[in-house]
Design a protein around this motif. Structure first.
Motif, PDB file in Angstrom:
ATOM      1  N   LEU A  12       0.854  -1.183   0.000  1.00 31.17           N
ATOM      2  CA  LEU A  12       0.000   0.000   0.000  1.00 31.17           C
ATOM      3  C   LEU A  12       0.892   1.236   0.000  1.00 31.17           C
ATOM      4  N   TYR A  13       0.752   2.064  -1.032  1.00 31.76           N
ATOM      5  CA  TYR A  13       1.629   3.211  -1.221  1.00 31.76           C
ATOM      6  C   TYR A  13       1.108   4.432  -0.462  1.00 31.76           C
ATOM      7  N   LEU A  14       1.949   4.957   0.422  1.00 33.61           N
ATOM      8  CA  LEU A  14       1.651   6.176   1.160  1.00 33.61           C
ATOM      9  C   LEU A  14       2.695   7.222   0.805  1.00 33.61           C
ATOM     10  N   THR A  15       2.361   8.488   1.015  1.00 36.59           N
ATOM     11  CA  THR A  15       3.284   9.563   0.670  1.00 36.59           C
ATOM     12  C   THR A  15       3.237  10.674   1.712  1.00 36.59           C
ATOM     13  N   LEU A  23      -5.937  10.193   5.263  1.00 40.97           N
ATOM     14  CA  LEU A  23      -4.873  10.495   6.216  1.00 40.97           C
ATOM     15  C   LEU A  23      -4.661   9.223   7.040  1.00 40.97           C
ATOM     16  N   ILE A  24      -3.466   8.672   6.967  1.00 37.48           N
ATOM     17  CA  ILE A  24      -3.204   7.348   7.523  1.00 37.48           C
ATOM     18  C   ILE A  24      -2.106   7.421   8.571  1.00 37.48           C
ATOM     19  N   GLU A  25      -2.344   6.766   9.701  1.00 35.61           N
ATOM     20  CA  GLU A  25      -1.356   6.699  10.775  1.00 35.61           C
ATOM     21  C   GLU A  25      -0.750   5.299  10.826  1.00 35.61           C
ATOM     22  N   VAL A  26       0.572   5.258  10.850  1.00 32.03           N
ATOM     23  CA  VAL A  26       1.324   4.011  10.847  1.00 32.03           C
ATOM     24  C   VAL A  26       2.142   3.929  12.135  1.00 32.03           C
ATOM     25  N   LEU A  42      11.904  -1.539   8.503  1.00 30.47           N
ATOM     26  CA  LEU A  42      11.997  -1.195   7.085  1.00 30.47           C
ATOM     27  C   LEU A  42      12.752  -2.253   6.285  1.00 30.47           C
ATOM     28  N   LEU A  43      12.344  -2.407   5.047  1.00 32.94           N
ATOM     29  CA  LEU A  43      13.012  -3.306   4.104  1.00 32.94           C
ATOM     30  C   LEU A  43      14.487  -2.961   3.985  1.00 32.94           C
ATOM     31  N   GLU A  44      14.775  -1.671   3.968  1.00 33.45           N
ATOM     32  CA  GLU A  44      16.143  -1.204   3.762  1.00 33.45           C
ATOM     33  C   GLU A  44      17.067  -1.531   4.925  1.00 33.45           C
ATOM     34  N   ASP A  45      16.508  -1.909   6.059  1.00 31.45           N
ATOM     35  CA  ASP A  45      17.308  -2.284   7.237  1.00 31.45           C
ATOM     36  C   ASP A  45      17.282  -3.792   7.478  1.00 31.45           C
ATOM     37  N   SER A  46      16.774  -4.552   6.519  1.00 25.59           N
ATOM     38  CA  SER A  46      16.528  -5.983   6.734  1.00 25.59           C
ATOM     39  C   SER A  46      17.391  -6.849   5.826  1.00 25.59           C
ATOM     40  N   TYR A  82      10.757  12.123  -6.348  1.00 26.16           N
ATOM     41  CA  TYR A  82      10.756  13.461  -6.942  1.00 26.16           C
ATOM     42  C   TYR A  82      11.618  14.459  -6.180  1.00 26.16           C
ATOM     43  N   GLY A  83      12.403  13.982  -5.206  1.00 24.30           N
ATOM     44  CA  GLY A  83      13.272  14.864  -4.444  1.00 24.30           C
ATOM     45  C   GLY A  83      12.552  15.754  -3.450  1.00 24.30           C
ATOM     46  N   GLN A  84      11.220  15.642  -3.366  1.00 20.95           N
ATOM     47  CA  GLN A  84      10.454  16.532  -2.500  1.00 20.95           C
ATOM     48  C   GLN A  84       9.548  15.798  -1.526  1.00 20.95           C
ATOM     49  N   GLU A  85       9.447  14.487  -1.657  1.00 19.91           N
ATOM     50  CA  GLU A  85       8.565  13.729  -0.777  1.00 19.91           C
ATOM     51  C   GLU A  85       9.136  12.333  -0.574  1.00 19.91           C
ATOM     52  N   GLN A  86       8.563  11.617   0.377  1.00 17.32           N
ATOM     53  CA  GLN A  86       8.929  10.226   0.623  1.00 17.32           C
ATOM     54  C   GLN A  86       7.704   9.343   0.487  1.00 17.32           C
ATOM     55  N   TRP A  87       7.929   8.145  -0.018  1.00 17.14           N
ATOM     56  CA  TRP A  87       6.867   7.155  -0.101  1.00 17.14           C
ATOM     57  C   TRP A  87       7.158   6.056   0.906  1.00 17.14           C
ATOM     58  N   LEU A  88       6.133   5.633   1.603  1.00 17.55           N
ATOM     59  CA  LEU A  88       6.206   4.463   2.463  1.00 17.55           C
ATOM     60  C   LEU A  88       5.312   3.406   1.843  1.00 17.55           C
ATOM     61  N   ILE A  89       5.914   2.283   1.461  1.00 19.04           N
ATOM     62  CA  ILE A  89       5.156   1.195   0.855  1.00 19.04           C
ATOM     63  C   ILE A  89       4.945   0.140   1.933  1.00 19.04           C
TER      64      ILE A  89
END
Length: 204
Positions: free
Chosen positions: A33-36, A54-57, A63-67, A146-153
């Motif tokens: 699920l793509y969040l931004t 508006l979604i709270e996580v 994170l995948l990047e730390d796994s 886009y250099g201006q936001e982050q996505w959390l998948i």
């Protein structure tokens, strides 16, 4: 507020969050699920009759990047997926990847990246991989866009604590959410609320 906040824009949001089959060209950063953090991006995907959510996580996501995963776990992951497109090419790329990590501690992102590069997680394979990653304790992936936001998948939907639809005007009033690390730093510096046990005075 002890949760992370992100935006999501959808044309077909109903009920609780769910993992829908991956459509071609819509899983460039993996399944889930793509969040931004960017309200403009969410509004773009909800334009017309869609919903801006508006979604709270939960802040305790892994994170995948730390796994890391073993080579055998990654082979089992591919074997478990239904109707994998370009399966042979994907497995060949994975075996090449394993040669670069002789310790058998392979960055989990390699699996997702190669699945994306080989267009192997379309349809039901996308949600299946997201669920598999969740079972391994990997909750989400974070990427810059886009250099201006982050996505959390998000792979693990149990980490979504709250969600609500907001109007267009409310979304613009709230604006962009801070980046992941900034939100996490703010949460970690929140003072703890201490609930003192009330005591009755001694009676003679």
């Amino acid at each position: 507020m002890k949760n992370l906040q992100f935006w999501h824009g959808s044309q077909r949001w109903t009920g609780h969050p769910k993992l829908n089959p991956s459509r071609p060209g819509c899983y460039e950063c993996g399944p889930g699920l793509y969040l931004t953090t960017g309200v403009k991006t969410a509004r773009k995907y909800s334009s017309g009759s869609g919903k801006t959510m508006l979604i709270e996580v939960g802040a305790d996501i892994k994170l995948l990047e730390d796994s890391y995963l073993s080579a055998q776990e990654m082979r089992e992951a591919v074997d478990s997926l239904p109707r994998v497109k370009n399966r042979q090419e994907l497995m060949a790329d994975l075996e090449d990847c394993f040669k670069r990590y002789p310790s058998d501690k392979v960055p989990a992102a390699c699996l997702v990246n190669l699945c994306v590069n080989n267009e192997s997680i379309g349809g039901k394979s996308g949600p299946a991989l997201a669920r598999w990653l969740s079972e391994k304790g990997i909750d989400a992936s974070l990427t810059s866009a886009y250099g201006q936001e982050q996505w959390l998948i998000v792979f693990n939907l149990e980490k979504i604590k709250k969600f609500r639809a907001v109007t267009s005007s409310e979304a613009w009033d709230i604006g962009d959410q801070p980046f992941y690390k900034d939100q996490l730093a703010q949460i970690n510096t929140l003072p703890e609320v201490v609930h003192k046990e009330s005591r009755n005075p001694l009676r003679m």
